[in-house]
Design a protein around this motif. Structure first.
Motif, PDB file in Angstrom:
ATOM      1  N   SER A   5       0.941  -1.214   0.095  1.00  0.00           N
ATOM      2  CA  SER A   5       0.058  -0.005   0.084  1.00  0.00           C
ATOM      3  C   SER A   5       0.933   1.162  -0.003  1.00  0.00           C
ATOM      4  O   SER A   5       0.482   2.382  -0.213  1.00  0.00           O
ATOM      5  CB  SER A   5      -0.982   0.127   1.246  1.00  0.00           C
ATOM      6  OG  SER A   5      -0.287   0.105   2.347  1.00  0.00           O
ATOM      7  N   ASN A   6       2.142   1.158   0.377  1.00  0.00           N
ATOM      8  CA  ASN A   6       2.907   2.213   0.290  1.00  0.00           C
ATOM      9  C   ASN A   6       3.092   2.808  -1.052  1.00  0.00           C
ATOM     10  O   ASN A   6       3.520   4.054  -1.316  1.00  0.00           O
ATOM     11  CB  ASN A   6       4.475   2.110   1.012  1.00  0.00           C
ATOM     12  CG  ASN A   6       4.131   1.985   2.315  1.00  0.00           C
ATOM     13  OD1 ASN A   6       3.296   2.468   3.106  1.00  0.00           O
ATOM     14  ND2 ASN A   6       4.947   1.429   3.122  1.00  0.00           N
ATOM     15  N   ARG A   9       0.531   5.700  -1.921  1.00  0.00           N
ATOM     16  CA  ARG A   9       0.289   6.797  -1.311  1.00  0.00           C
ATOM     17  C   ARG A   9       1.067   7.847  -1.905  1.00  0.00           C
ATOM     18  O   ARG A   9       2.263   7.787  -2.607  1.00  0.00           O
ATOM     19  CB  ARG A   9       1.173   6.510   0.149  1.00  0.00           C
ATOM     20  CG  ARG A   9       0.212   5.560   0.952  1.00  0.00           C
ATOM     21  CD  ARG A   9       1.058   5.120   2.117  1.00  0.00           C
ATOM     22  NE  ARG A   9      -0.051   4.251   3.144  1.00  0.00           N
ATOM     23  CZ  ARG A   9      -0.963   4.455   3.657  1.00  0.00           C
ATOM     24  NH1 ARG A   9      -1.227   5.542   3.833  1.00  0.00           N
ATOM     25  NH2 ARG A   9      -1.557   3.437   4.238  1.00  0.00           N
ATOM     26  N   THR A  10       0.719   9.072  -1.695  1.00  0.00           N
ATOM     27  CA  THR A  10       0.860  10.228  -2.300  1.00  0.00           C
ATOM     28  C   THR A  10       2.041  10.864  -1.532  1.00  0.00           C
ATOM     29  O   THR A  10       2.145  10.471  -0.138  1.00  0.00           O
ATOM     30  CB  THR A  10       0.016  11.241  -2.572  1.00  0.00           C
ATOM     31  OG1 THR A  10      -0.609  11.494  -1.440  1.00  0.00           O
ATOM     32  CG2 THR A  10      -1.334  10.820  -3.489  1.00  0.00           C
ATOM     33  N   LYS A  11       2.768  11.862  -1.893  1.00  0.00           N
ATOM     34  CA  LYS A  11       3.838  12.584  -1.273  1.00  0.00           C
ATOM     35  C   LYS A  11       3.503  13.242  -0.084  1.00  0.00           C
ATOM     36  O   LYS A  11       2.377  13.742  -0.238  1.00  0.00           O
ATOM     37  CB  LYS A  11       4.647  13.488  -2.167  1.00  0.00           C
ATOM     38  CG  LYS A  11       5.962  13.924  -1.264  1.00  0.00           C
ATOM     39  CD  LYS A  11       6.519  14.820  -2.650  1.00  0.00           C
ATOM     40  CE  LYS A  11       7.929  15.435  -1.813  1.00  0.00           C
ATOM     41  NZ  LYS A  11       8.700  16.121  -2.772  1.00  0.00           N
ATOM     42  N   GLY A  12       4.051  13.065   0.932  1.00  0.00           N
ATOM     43  CA  GLY A  12       3.445  13.643   2.344  1.00  0.00           C
ATOM     44  C   GLY A  12       2.630  12.798   3.094  1.00  0.00           C
ATOM     45  O   GLY A  12       2.483  12.772   4.278  1.00  0.00           O
ATOM     46  N   ASP A  13       2.118  11.495   2.464  1.00  0.00           N
ATOM     47  CA  ASP A  13       1.273  10.539   3.245  1.00  0.00           C
ATOM     48  C   ASP A  13       2.164   9.609   4.201  1.00  0.00           C
ATOM     49  O   ASP A  13       3.277   9.489   3.655  1.00  0.00           O
ATOM     50  CB  ASP A  13       0.570   9.748   2.418  1.00  0.00           C
ATOM     51  CG  ASP A  13      -0.888  10.348   1.701  1.00  0.00           C
ATOM     52  OD1 ASP A  13      -1.214  11.328   2.199  1.00  0.00           O
ATOM     53  OD2 ASP A  13      -1.229   9.649   0.773  1.00  0.00           O
ATOM     54  N   PRO A  14       1.789   9.367   5.377  1.00  0.00           N
ATOM     55  CA  PRO A  14       2.744   8.569   6.229  1.00  0.00           C
ATOM     56  C   PRO A  14       2.939   7.245   5.782  1.00  0.00           C
ATOM     57  O   PRO A  14       1.893   6.510   5.164  1.00  0.00           O
ATOM     58  CB  PRO A  14       1.883   8.564   7.497  1.00  0.00           C
ATOM     59  CG  PRO A  14       0.420   8.983   7.445  1.00  0.00           C
ATOM     60  CD  PRO A  14       0.455   9.978   6.152  1.00  0.00           C
ATOM     61  N   LYS A  15       3.760   6.486   5.847  1.00  0.00           N
ATOM     62  CA  LYS A  15       4.215   5.423   5.330  1.00  0.00           C
ATOM     63  C   LYS A  15       3.829   4.188   6.319  1.00  0.00           C
ATOM     64  O   LYS A  15       3.986   4.446   7.431  1.00  0.00           O
ATOM     65  CB  LYS A  15       5.458   5.266   4.796  1.00  0.00           C
ATOM     66  CG  LYS A  15       5.986   6.158   3.736  1.00  0.00           C
ATOM     67  CD  LYS A  15       5.280   5.946   2.380  1.00  0.00           C
ATOM     68  CE  LYS A  15       5.872   6.836   1.371  1.00  0.00           C
ATOM     69  NZ  LYS A  15       5.100   7.113   0.279  1.00  0.00           N
TER      70      LYS A  15
END
Length: 179
Positions: A5-6, A9-15
């Protein structure tokens, strides 16, 4: 550790760095596994019925095997749905049909009786799993003597109905001032 799911994810979203324990109950996991097994078996029966009938020495019953494949696929889909219990009971009934069809091929002139006996053992084992999963996922109902919880003093509004009315009047006044 890599988590699929990582990727999305968009930039800035928690991993995601670690996952917690699964919320699925063991009986739900069994139902899911049986659902996928059913779909896989159904695909084989639907697309390769001749191979199945030749293995069992039951040539000429390809249409029946193909119909069983459709039943398996449909039962698998329902077993993977919210109403998994219905799909599991369809699987239990289908196990009975499978056993009856296999028993009809268990004749003295069939040179592949050993394959049919093995298939019957497998159907019996899967039938026990199907029955167990169907029993474990049946809907739970409260006991007859369980008391219903009634909430006659609750309005459904966290701050009370007067607060909700005041907020609605404020919104209406604001909207009237805009037009």
């Amino acid at each position: 550790m890599f988590h699929f799911s990582n990727i999305v994810r968009t930039k800035g979203d928690p991993k995601i760095v670690a996952s917690g324990p699964s919320l699925r109950r063991p009986e739900d996991q069994l139902a899911r596994a049986l659902g996928w097994f059913s779909i896989g078996l159904g695909v084989v029966e639907f697309f390769a019925p001749r191979r199945v009938t030749e293995t069992l020495g039951m040539e000429g019953h390809e249409t029946l095997v193909r119909a069983f494949g459709v039943r398996e696929i449909m039962a698998g889909i329902v077993s993977l749905s919210v109403d998994k219990n219905a799909g599991l009971w369809v699987r239990v009934g289908g196990d009975g049909l499978d056993a009856a069809a296999l028993l009809s091929g268990l004749t003295a002139d069939n040179p592949k009786n050993g394959n049919i006996a093995l298939a019957l053992l497998m159907v019996g084992g899967i039938a026990m799993l199907d029955y167990r999963a169907a029993q474990d996922t049946r809907p739970r109902r409260p006991t007859r003597d369980a008391r219903r919880k009634l909430y006659p003093n609750r309005s459904g509004f966290p701050k009370g109905i007067e607060s909700a009315r005041a907020a609605a009047k404020q919104i209406a006044a604001h909207a009237a001032g805009r037009t």
